[in-house]
Design a protein around this motif. Structure first.
Motif, PDB file in Angstrom:
ATOM      1  N   PRO A  35     161.269  11.950 -49.142  1.00 38.34           N
ATOM      2  CA  PRO A  35     160.688  10.900 -48.295  1.00 38.34           C
ATOM      3  C   PRO A  35     160.007   9.823 -49.132  1.00 38.34           C
ATOM      4  O   PRO A  35     159.428  10.096 -50.176  1.00 38.34           O
ATOM      5  CB  PRO A  35     159.660  11.653 -47.440  1.00 38.34           C
ATOM      6  CG  PRO A  35     159.332  12.881 -48.234  1.00 38.34           C
ATOM      7  CD  PRO A  35     160.576  13.237 -48.981  1.00 38.34           C
ATOM      8  N   ARG A  36     160.143   8.592 -48.665  1.00 38.21           N
ATOM      9  CA  ARG A  36     159.496   7.486 -49.360  1.00 38.21           C
ATOM     10  C   ARG A  36     158.001   7.483 -49.086  1.00 38.21           C
ATOM     11  O   ARG A  36     157.571   7.842 -47.995  1.00 38.21           O
ATOM     12  CB  ARG A  36     160.077   6.162 -48.874  1.00 38.21           C
ATOM     13  CG  ARG A  36     161.397   5.810 -49.492  1.00 38.21           C
ATOM     14  CD  ARG A  36     161.706   4.363 -49.199  1.00 38.21           C
ATOM     15  NE  ARG A  36     162.946   4.220 -48.460  1.00 38.21           N
ATOM     16  CZ  ARG A  36     163.314   3.085 -47.879  1.00 38.21           C
ATOM     17  NH1 ARG A  36     162.543   2.042 -47.925  1.00 38.21           N
ATOM     18  NH2 ARG A  36     164.444   3.019 -47.230  1.00 38.21           N
ATOM     19  N   MET A  37     157.252   7.086 -50.116  1.00 32.52           N
ATOM     20  CA  MET A  37     155.809   6.952 -49.886  1.00 32.52           C
ATOM     21  C   MET A  37     155.572   5.825 -48.895  1.00 32.52           C
ATOM     22  O   MET A  37     156.207   4.765 -48.982  1.00 32.52           O
ATOM     23  CB  MET A  37     155.094   6.623 -51.203  1.00 32.52           C
ATOM     24  CG  MET A  37     155.055   7.753 -52.201  1.00 32.52           C
ATOM     25  SD  MET A  37     154.217   7.243 -53.726  1.00 32.52           S
ATOM     26  CE  MET A  37     152.587   6.859 -53.089  1.00 32.52           C
ATOM     27  N   PRO A  38     154.695   6.043 -47.932  1.00 32.91           N
ATOM     28  CA  PRO A  38     154.442   4.984 -46.947  1.00 32.91           C
ATOM     29  C   PRO A  38     153.795   3.776 -47.611  1.00 32.91           C
ATOM     30  O   PRO A  38     153.021   3.901 -48.562  1.00 32.91           O
ATOM     31  CB  PRO A  38     153.496   5.651 -45.947  1.00 32.91           C
ATOM     32  CG  PRO A  38     152.842   6.760 -46.715  1.00 32.91           C
ATOM     33  CD  PRO A  38     153.868   7.239 -47.697  1.00 32.91           C
ATOM     34  N   ARG A  43     148.659   0.479 -52.154  1.00 28.44           N
ATOM     35  CA  ARG A  43     149.871   0.709 -52.960  1.00 28.44           C
ATOM     36  C   ARG A  43     150.524  -0.610 -53.338  1.00 28.44           C
ATOM     37  O   ARG A  43     151.006  -0.785 -54.466  1.00 28.44           O
ATOM     38  CB  ARG A  43     150.844   1.583 -52.174  1.00 28.44           C
ATOM     39  CG  ARG A  43     152.082   1.965 -52.989  1.00 28.44           C
ATOM     40  CD  ARG A  43     152.998   2.887 -52.236  1.00 28.44           C
ATOM     41  NE  ARG A  43     154.258   3.042 -52.935  1.00 28.44           N
ATOM     42  CZ  ARG A  43     155.437   3.060 -52.359  1.00 28.44           C
ATOM     43  NH1 ARG A  43     155.547   2.957 -51.039  1.00 28.44           N
ATOM     44  NH2 ARG A  43     156.536   3.194 -53.076  1.00 28.44           N
ATOM     45  N   ILE A  44     150.546  -1.546 -52.404  1.00 27.15           N
ATOM     46  CA  ILE A  44     151.134  -2.863 -52.690  1.00 27.15           C
ATOM     47  C   ILE A  44     150.368  -3.569 -53.801  1.00 27.15           C
ATOM     48  O   ILE A  44     150.951  -4.114 -54.743  1.00 27.15           O
ATOM     49  CB  ILE A  44     151.139  -3.712 -51.396  1.00 27.15           C
ATOM     50  CG1 ILE A  44     152.171  -3.155 -50.407  1.00 27.15           C
ATOM     51  CG2 ILE A  44     151.440  -5.171 -51.716  1.00 27.15           C
ATOM     52  CD1 ILE A  44     152.077  -3.776 -49.023  1.00 27.15           C
ATOM     53  N   VAL A  45     149.041  -3.545 -53.724  1.00 29.72           N
ATOM     54  CA  VAL A  45     148.220  -4.244 -54.718  1.00 29.72           C
ATOM     55  C   VAL A  45     148.338  -3.563 -56.083  1.00 29.72           C
ATOM     56  O   VAL A  45     148.437  -4.237 -57.115  1.00 29.72           O
ATOM     57  CB  VAL A  45     146.755  -4.312 -54.243  1.00 29.72           C
ATOM     58  CG1 VAL A  45     145.860  -4.909 -55.323  1.00 29.72           C
ATOM     59  CG2 VAL A  45     146.653  -5.137 -52.965  1.00 29.72           C
ATOM     60  N   GLU A  68     160.421  -3.680 -56.261  1.00 30.50           N
ATOM     61  CA  GLU A  68     159.758  -2.603 -56.983  1.00 30.50           C
ATOM     62  C   GLU A  68     159.367  -1.462 -56.041  1.00 30.50           C
ATOM     63  O   GLU A  68     159.412  -0.282 -56.421  1.00 30.50           O
ATOM     64  CB  GLU A  68     158.515  -3.148 -57.683  1.00 30.50           C
ATOM     65  CG  GLU A  68     157.851  -2.193 -58.652  1.00 30.50           C
ATOM     66  CD  GLU A  68     158.666  -1.958 -59.911  1.00 30.50           C
ATOM     67  OE1 GLU A  68     158.429  -0.941 -60.595  1.00 30.50           O
ATOM     68  OE2 GLU A  68     159.554  -2.798 -60.228  1.00 30.50           O
ATOM     69  N   LEU A  69     158.999  -1.815 -54.826  1.00 29.48           N
ATOM     70  CA  LEU A  69     158.580  -0.811 -53.841  1.00 29.48           C
ATOM     71  C   LEU A  69     159.752  -0.242 -53.047  1.00 29.48           C
ATOM     72  O   LEU A  69     159.555   0.626 -52.189  1.00 29.48           O
ATOM     73  CB  LEU A  69     157.565  -1.428 -52.880  1.00 29.48           C
ATOM     74  CG  LEU A  69     156.185  -1.726 -53.474  1.00 29.48           C
ATOM     75  CD1 LEU A  69     155.389  -2.651 -52.562  1.00 29.48           C
ATOM     76  CD2 LEU A  69     155.423  -0.434 -53.718  1.00 29.48           C
TER      77      LEU A  69
END
Length: 273
Positions: A35-38, A43-45, A68-69
Motif C-alpha cells: 500500500p502507498r503511504m497516504p 510528507r509533501i513538505v 517523487e511522491l
C-alpha cells in the motif's frame, strides 16, 4: 546469454540456477502491491525539502513533487494551495533547525552572534533556502516563535524598542544576503569556484594596477575587497552590526514611541556589560 547456457555455467561453478518466474496458479490471488503511504502535508513538505537539497529551487515544481511522491500533481492541492505556499511551509520547516539561545547575563553580544551563526549554517546546509528567505517574512508557526525568541534576546541586551525591532530585521537580512552570496558562489561544482577564484585574482590585480595617487584606498584595500574568505567577512559583518546596536543602546536616546522609562534605562547600559 540463453537461460540454458546460464544454467550450465552456474552448474560448473557449483551453484543452482534461479528458476524462471513462475506464474501464479489461477485459483490463487496474485500478490498485492504494498500500500502507498497516504499523502499528508508533512510528507509533501519533507519530500519538497529533499528535492530542494538535491536539485535546487528551480527544479522544485508541483509536477516534480508529484512525480517523487508517485501521485498526480492535482492530488497535492488538497494539502498545499500552490507552489508559493509550499515554499512557505518548506522555509518554516527549515527554521526549526535554528538555535536561538535563552538570554544569559553578560553574554549578550556572543549569544546574538551564536544565533546568527546558527541561521547561516542552516541556510548553507539547505540548497537555495536563502533564495526562498530573501523575500519572505517568516510567519509560519516556527518562524513566529523564532521571531519572538529573537526579540526576547535583543531586548534582554537593553535595546530600546526601535533598535530591537529593526536590529532583528537587520541581522536576519544580513545573514540571508551573506548566505545567498556564498551559496550562489558555490552552487556549481569546482568549475564555478575556480572561476570565482580566477575573477578575484584578476580583480585584485586590476585594483592594484590603478594609479595610487588617484585611488589610494582601492589600491591599499585590494586584498580585503577581493577576499573569498566568507567566514571572515561574515564575522566582520556581525561585529559591525553588533557594535552599532551596542552604541545605539548606550546613547540613551528616546525612540519617539512613548517607551517607558524602564526600557530607556535598560538601553543606557551597553549589552553584554
Amino acid at each position: 546469454m540463453p537461460y540454458d547456457e546460464v544454467c550450465d555455467l552456474l552448474r560448473c561453478e557449483g551453484r543452482r540456477p534461479m528458476p524462471e518466474e513462475i506464474p501464479v496458479p489461477p485459483w490463487r490471488r496474485p500478490k498485492k502491491a504494498p500500500p502507498r503511504m497516504p499523502l499528508s502535508q508533512d510528507r509533501i513538505v519533507d519530500t519538497a525539502l529533499g528535492i530542494l537539497d538535491a536539485e535546487g529551487l528551480d527544479a522544485l515544481s508541483m509536477r516534480r513533487l508529484a512525480q517523487e511522491l508517485k501521485t498526480g500533481h492535482a492530488s497535492l492541492y488538497a494539502h498545499v494551495g500552490n507552489r508559493d505556499e509550499l515554499l512557505d511551509l518548506v522555509f518554516d520547516l527549515v527554521l526549526t533547525e535554528v538555535e536561538i539561545p535563552d538570554p544569559e547575563p553578560g553574554r549578550w553580544a556572543e549569544q546574538v552572534k551564536e544565533m546568527c551563526r546558527s541561521l547561516r549554517r542552516v541556510f548553507l546546509a539547505h540548497r537555495d533556502v536563502a533564495r526562498i528567505a530573501i523575500d519572505r517574512v517568516p510567519l509560519g508557526p516556527n518562524g513566529i516563535m523564532g521571531m519572538e525568541r529573537t526579540l526576547n534576546l535583543l531586548r534582554a541586551g537593553g535595546l530600546r524598542d526601535e533598535l530591537a525591532a529593526y536590529g532583528g530585521d537587520l541581522l536576519s537580512t544580513f545573514v540571508t544576503a551573506e548566505a545567498l552570496e556564498q551559496s550562489s558562489r558555490h552552487s556549481g561544482a569546482e568549475q564555478s569556484q575556480e572561476q570565482a577564484g580566477m575573477f578575484a585574482d584578476q580583480l585584485h590585480g586590476y585594483l592594484k594596477s590603478l594609479p595610487a595617487a588617484q585611488f589610494p584606498n582601492l589600491v591599499h584595500l585590494a586584498g580585503p575587497i577581493t577576499s573569498l574568505d566568507s567566514d571572515r567577512r561574515f564575522e566582520l559583518g556581525l561585529e559591525i552590526i553588533i557594535a552599532g546596536l551596542v552604541a545605539g543602546a548606550g546613547d540613551g536616546a528616546d525612540d519617539g514611541d512613548g517607551a517607558d522609562d524602564g526600557v530607556r534605562t535598560a538601553g543606557s547600559t551597553p549589552p553584554g556589560s
